[in-house]
Write a protein that holds these residues in place. Structure first.
Motif, PDB file in Angstrom:
ATOM      1  N   HIS A  51       0.866  -1.179   0.000  1.00 16.92           N
ATOM      2  CA  HIS A  51       0.000   0.000   0.000  1.00 16.92           C
ATOM      3  C   HIS A  51       0.905   1.233   0.000  1.00 16.92           C
ATOM      4  N   ASP A  52       0.694   2.123  -0.940  1.00 21.59           N
ATOM      5  CA  ASP A  52       1.573   3.279  -1.104  1.00 21.59           C
ATOM      6  C   ASP A  52       0.960   4.523  -0.472  1.00 21.59           C
ATOM      7  N   VAL A  53       1.816   5.287   0.190  1.00 21.22           N
ATOM      8  CA  VAL A  53       1.423   6.554   0.786  1.00 21.22           C
ATOM      9  C   VAL A  53       2.427   7.609   0.329  1.00 21.22           C
ATOM     10  N   GLU A  54       1.930   8.723  -0.202  1.00 21.04           N
ATOM     11  CA  GLU A  54       2.795   9.835  -0.594  1.00 21.04           C
ATOM     12  C   GLU A  54       2.631  10.957   0.418  1.00 21.04           C
ATOM     13  N   VAL A  55       3.768  11.474   0.875  1.00 24.87           N
ATOM     14  CA  VAL A  55       3.774  12.490   1.920  1.00 24.87           C
ATOM     15  C   VAL A  55       4.469  13.738   1.396  1.00 24.87           C
ATOM     16  N   ARG A  56       3.797  14.862   1.499  1.00 25.99           N
ATOM     17  CA  ARG A  56       4.390  16.123   1.069  1.00 25.99           C
ATOM     18  C   ARG A  56       5.404  16.596   2.100  1.00 25.99           C
ATOM     19  N   MET A  57       6.589  16.896   1.603  1.00 25.55           N
ATOM     20  CA  MET A  57       7.650  17.354   2.491  1.00 25.55           C
ATOM     21  C   MET A  57       7.770  18.875   2.368  1.00 25.55           C
ATOM     22  N   PRO A  58       8.081  19.612   3.409  1.00 26.55           N
ATOM     23  CA  PRO A  58       8.428  19.107   4.749  1.00 26.55           C
ATOM     24  C   PRO A  58       7.273  19.120   5.749  1.00 26.55           C
ATOM     25  N   ASP A  59       6.034  19.437   5.329  1.00 24.46           N
ATOM     26  CA  ASP A  59       4.956  19.582   6.327  1.00 24.46           C
ATOM     27  C   ASP A  59       4.307  18.259   6.710  1.00 24.46           C
ATOM     28  N   GLY A  60       4.654  17.164   6.009  1.00 19.42           N
ATOM     29  CA  GLY A  60       4.173  15.848   6.415  1.00 19.42           C
ATOM     30  C   GLY A  60       2.738  15.540   6.076  1.00 19.42           C
ATOM     31  N   VAL A  61       2.121  16.318   5.214  1.00 17.50           N
ATOM     32  CA  VAL A  61       0.730  16.080   4.848  1.00 17.50           C
ATOM     33  C   VAL A  61       0.645  14.909   3.869  1.00 17.50           C
TER      34      VAL A  61
END
Length: 572
Positions: free
Chosen positions: A109-119
């Motif tokens: 299961h893939d999760v993409e996280v926006r850096m650097p705020d961790g959203v």
């Protein structure tokens, strides 16, 4: 072995001297044995791991205490694994042990996280978000430590502890400078770079023998020095250099492009005494090498790799757009450059498949944009009107027809060198065609249809509004808004179908329409109008003025009925 509690499970994995290096990861090349217990089994596993090297390298072995019954296991990248965007971390997980995930036998299961705020911008995380934060914090720290993107294997214990199992650098391509003058040149580029529309078009042109200006690709990475850039010699017809960032394709929603000088010509002195000319845009004085370096550095602020295309700008008599359409060829052409922007009036020609000219309409240009040693110079009014001999039009189609045949529905930007009667065509770029194969007919073009459809609403006259006249605006400078605006349907009137109007087109109600005094059917804005299904037509200035003086809302119908009428008549 004496220090191991052999009643506990261990992972026995490879640690070759050249494994997990910047030049190659060797991921999955060698044996890994999980849940190994007992001295004999551990020794056997060590021998099997060493044997899996098969003489490729000196092989070390790691014997690692296994985490029993982890809640989650997975891998993490401190960048996007496909685009190498360093603003997006990607975490893939499975429940329990992660052996099946890394071997490819179990889907994660893939999760993409926006850096650097961790959203989290894609995917779902199944446990406490604090655990995902610890993974991304580790990725950021290790990325900073190595000075480049990293790939980790991890697991999460039942007590919530994060355990890092393995670390390797993400392998990046070698920096390079590649002259784009043969089919083999494109094969040497990374696939994500070679797939860019500018490079794919150039590869087609070389394969099909269609002329283009000289160009080269320059590739840089975040952990190496910029490649040495030898001079790119200027030809007799050179008018400067264009440097465009290919990867990342956009920064903050915009295409990054710079113009550069290629010689010592004093353009300021050249235009100073002539009121007809004015410099619209200045290049960087240090030349193309500086522009390439600056553009690459901007790209590396976002991605682990950056690539630009540096190409020679030719001193064109005229430029234009051509598209095959229902057995005919539609050609729109104007003196100077920047025709796809819609800022200049274009003359229109239609040629049959056997190259007979079946329609022609010359437009009066009030201005023309030229390149002189990388400077963008506006000439207003142009010194001479556009001339296109029948032989020039036929030669244009003959030269570009191989690419038009290979790319049905595409619109190609071209240039013309020399003098009327003996103009020599060359291809510049894809001007972006329509999604459908044949959205319009020649008859539609002759009637002034820019985009088919119906529209009705009050009139908003934009002709007196100041426009940005922004030559750096691009077809996809920002994402087109997916949701319909809350604005009411309206009929917008503008002097030209320029990219300056893109914000209005993005925001307008889908039942709105546009009336232009002039429009190039194949330019960027009309393409967007057709993609969005927004009706648009051209009318003479006097006809538009008469409608405005009459007042009241208007209706547009691009079908067989009269195209523009007062709203009450359209419903009668």
């Amino acid at each position: 072995m004496d220090e191991l509690d052999l009643d506990l499970p261990y992972a026995v994995r490879s640690s070759g001297l050249a494994e997990d290096a910047q030049s190659g990861s060797y991921a999955g090349h060698f044996s890994t044995h999980l849940d190994v217990r007992g001295a004999g089994n551990v020794r056997s596993a060590i021998d099997a791991v060493r044997a899996s090297a098969a003489g490729e390298m000196r092989m070390g072995v790691v014997v690692q205490r296994m985490v029993e019954s982890p809640v989650l296991s997975g891998v993490g990248f401190s960048c996007h694994p496909l685009t190498l965007d360093r603003h997006t971390a990607t975490v893939s997980y499975v429940r329990g042990l992660g052996g099946g995930l890394v071997s490819g036998t179990q889907a994660g299961h893939d999760v993409e996280v926006r850096m650097p705020d961790g959203v989290v911008v894609a995917g779902e995380w199944p446990v406490a978000t604090e655990a995902l934060g610890r993974i991304t914090d580790a990725l950021v720290h290790l990325d900073d430590l190595l000075g480049q993107p990293v790939d980790i294997e991890w697991c999460l214990t039942r007590s919530g502890e994060l355990v890092l199992l393995q670390l390797r650098p993400v392998v990046l391509p070698e920096p390079m400078v590649q002259d784009l003058d043969s089919p083999e040149a494109f094969a040497g580029l990374p696939s994500m770079i070679a797939a860019h529309s500018k490079l794919a078009l150039r590869a087609d042109a070389i394969r099909l023998g269609v002329p283009m200006s000289t160009a080269r690709a320059v590739l840089a990475t975040c952990h190496r020095d910029l490649p040495t850039l030898p001079p790119l010699a200027a030809g007799d017809r050179s008018a400067g250099r264009s440097v465009v960032l290919l990867h990342p394709t956009h920064l903050e929603g915009k295409v990054v492009r710079e113009f550069a000088q290629d010689c010592s010509t004093d353009v300021e002195f050249f235009v100073r005494g002539c009121q007809r000319y004015a410099i619209r845009q200045y290049p960087h004085q240090a030349g193309s090498a500086r522009s390439v370096a600056h553009t690459l550095h901007r790209g590396l602020e976002r991605g682990a790799i950056a690539c630009v295309i540096e190409q020679e700008i030719l001193h064109a008599y005229a430029t234009g757009i051509i598209r095959g359409m229902a057995g005919t060829y539609l050609v729109e052409v104007a003196l100077g450059h920047f025709v796809p922007k819609g800022n200049v009036a274009t003359s229109t020609f239609v040629l049959s498949h056997d190259l007979r000219i079946t329609h022609h309409s010359y437009a009066r240009q009030s201005k023309a944009y030229h390149f002189i040693n990388g400077h963008v110079v506006v000439e207003s009014p142009p010194y001479e009107p556009l001339e296109m001999a029948d032989a020039d039009l036929r030669r244009l189609v003959q030269v570009l027809r191989p690419v038009l045949a290979a790319r049905p529905g595409a619109a190609l930007e071209f240039g013309l060198l020399g003098q009327p009667g003996s103009l020599q065509p060359y291809m510049i770029d894809v001007a972006d065609g329509d999604r459908d194969a044949d959205p319009m007919s020649t008859a539609d073009v002759a009637r002034g249809v820019v985009s088919s459809g119906l529209a009705a609403g009050p009139v908003i006259d934009l002709r007196e509004s100041r426009t940005r006249d922004d030559l750096n605006t691009h077809l996809y400078d920002a994402a087109i808004e997916g949701a319909a605006s809350t604005l009411n349907p309206s009929i917008y009137i503008a002097r030209q179908a320029s990219v300056d109007l893109l914000p209005i087109v993005r925001a307008c109600h889908p039942a709105s329409g546009f009336i232009f005094e002039q429009a190039s059917v194949l330019a960027h804005l009309p393409v967007i109008l057709r993609e969005r299904g927004v009706a648009a037509i051209t009318m003479s200035e006097s006809s538009i003025d008469a409608l405005v003086r009459r007042g009241g809302p208007l209706a547009i119908d691009t079908g067989e009925r009269q195209m523009v009428m007062p709203l009450e008549e359209s419903s009668a």
